[in-house]
Design a protein around this motif. Structure first.
Motif, short mmCIF file in Angstrom:
data_model
loop_
_atom_site.label_atom_id
_atom_site.label_comp_id
_atom_site.label_asym_id
_atom_site.label_seq_id
_atom_site.Cartn_x
_atom_site.Cartn_y
_atom_site.Cartn_z
N LYS A 27 0.79 -1.24 0.00
CA LYS A 27 0.00 0.00 0.00
C LYS A 27 0.81 1.28 0.00
O LYS A 27 0.31 2.32 -0.35
CB LYS A 27 -0.96 -0.01 1.18
N THR A 28 2.07 1.22 0.40
CA THR A 28 2.88 2.43 0.39
C THR A 28 3.44 2.66 -1.01
O THR A 28 3.48 1.74 -1.84
CB THR A 28 4.05 2.35 1.38
N ASN A 60 -7.39 6.91 -1.82
CA ASN A 60 -6.58 7.16 -0.65
C ASN A 60 -7.51 7.48 0.50
O ASN A 60 -8.31 8.40 0.43
CB ASN A 60 -5.62 8.33 -0.93
N SER A 64 -3.84 5.89 3.38
CA SER A 64 -3.66 4.48 3.05
C SER A 64 -4.44 4.18 1.78
O SER A 64 -5.57 4.63 1.62
CB SER A 64 -4.16 3.60 4.20
N GLU A 66 -6.57 1.99 -0.87
CA GLU A 66 -7.49 0.86 -0.89
C GLU A 66 -8.20 0.83 -2.24
O GLU A 66 -8.24 1.82 -2.96
CB GLU A 66 -8.48 0.93 0.26
#
Length: 81
Positions: A27-28, A60, A64, A66
């Motif tokens: 996710k980063t 975002n 984070s 998704e």
């Protein structure tokens, strides 16, 4: 005109990998970048994540990444190569 409307992601195949990266818990920016096979200390991961956001595949949320509903449908598509 805001600079973010000029997408710097120039490989559609790498862009299409971003939802798969995020669904696999990458996710980063750096994790996404490693997943799509680039190496720029996270910069390319950020570019491709932004492009995937503009295409409506990811979002975002609280810093984070998704999948959106469209992103979930995208990764569920049949692979016809």
């Amino acid at each position: 005109m805001h600079a973010s409307i000029f997408l710097q992601a120039d490989d559609i195949y790498k862009l299409m990998e971003v939802p798969f990266a995020i669904s696999g818990d990458h996710k980063t920016d750096s994790e996404i970048e490693a997943f799509i096979g680039t190496n720029s200390k996270g910069r390319q991961g950020r570019y491709y994540k932004l492009a995937a956001e503009k295409f409506g595949l990811v979002k975002n949320s609280n810093n984070s990444s998704e999948l959106t509903d469209t992103g979930k449908k995208f990764i569920g598509l049949k692979d016809n190569k």
